[in-house]
Scaffold this motif. Structure first.
Motif, PDB file in Angstrom:
ATOM      1  N   LYS A  61       0.822  -1.209   0.000  1.00 10.85           N
ATOM      2  CA  LYS A  61       0.000   0.000   0.000  1.00 10.85           C
ATOM      3  C   LYS A  61       0.866   1.274   0.000  1.00 10.85           C
ATOM      4  O   LYS A  61       0.442   2.311  -0.469  1.00 10.85           O
ATOM      5  N   PHE A  62       2.088   1.193   0.514  1.00 13.45           N
ATOM      6  CA  PHE A  62       2.957   2.362   0.621  1.00 13.45           C
ATOM      7  C   PHE A  62       4.150   2.293  -0.339  1.00 13.45           C
ATOM      8  O   PHE A  62       5.128   2.998  -0.165  1.00 13.45           O
ATOM      9  N   SER A  64       8.216   6.037   2.976  1.00 16.42           N
ATOM     10  CA  SER A  64       6.961   5.521   3.555  1.00 16.42           C
ATOM     11  C   SER A  64       5.882   6.588   3.474  1.00 16.42           C
ATOM     12  O   SER A  64       4.764   6.327   3.030  1.00 16.42           O
ATOM     13  N   ARG A  91       4.690   7.225   0.027  1.00 16.26           N
ATOM     14  CA  ARG A  91       4.201   5.990  -0.605  1.00 16.26           C
ATOM     15  C   ARG A  91       5.064   5.585  -1.806  1.00 16.26           C
ATOM     16  O   ARG A  91       4.560   5.221  -2.868  1.00 16.26           O
TER      17      ARG A  91
END
Length: 169
Positions: free
Chosen positions: A73-74, A95, A98
């Protein structure tokens, strides 16, 4: 009304330390072994793994156990959910933006992965209250965005006015 589902997460951080035989807990002064996404807030693994139902808000229940995020997701993650970088700071920036990288290079001495778990709202009363709060937050965000756009436009007009006045004067 469909059940509200909330993703809960924490991050596991490690550094490569050949003296310790490879990947291990970071030196405390450099980073926390378990943290939030920013890497600045430590997470107690004892509290995370126990996650007593008493810690859940009233009307909520855990839907799943803890699992490694292998979807990414990141950003990019390898098969075990790890992302890599040459410095802890750049790993945190990646992070937050993303843009994590799964490619392991010789210079990458830091890695992290995200653990996720889902909670669901089981009470209609709590769910209605939660939905109302979400709508309220969305309305507030919309109002703030409108104010920012309006002020940006006003500021832009003011700057243009001052700039034009300076040129003509």
């Amino acid at each position: 009304m469909s059940k509200q589902k909330i993703e809960v997460d924490y991050w596991e951080n490690e550094m490569f330390r050949p003296i310790h035989g490879g990947w291990s807990t970071p030196i405390q002064a450099l980073a926390y072994h378990y943290s939030d996404i920013s890497g600045k807030v430590p997470i107690s693994i004892e509290n995370v793994t126990k996650m007593d139902p008493l810690l859940l808000p009233p009307g909520w229940a855990w839907e799943t156990g803890w699992e490694v995020d292998t979807i990414g997701k990141f950003g990019q993650v390898d098969a075990e959910g790890w992302s890599y970088s040459s410095s802890f700071d750049s790993l945190m920036e990646s992070s937050l933006s993303r843009s994590l990288r799964a490619e392991r290079k010789i210079s990458n001495v830091w890695r992290r992965r995200r653990w996720i778990r889902y909670r669901v709202c089981g009470s209609d009363d709590v769910q209605h209250h939660f939905t109302a709060k979400v709508l309220w937050v969305e309305q507030i965000c919309s109002c703030i965005t409108d104010v920012i756009k309006k002020n940006a436009l006003n500021y832009s007009i003011l700057l243009n006015y001052k700039d034009n006045r300076r040129k003509s004067g």
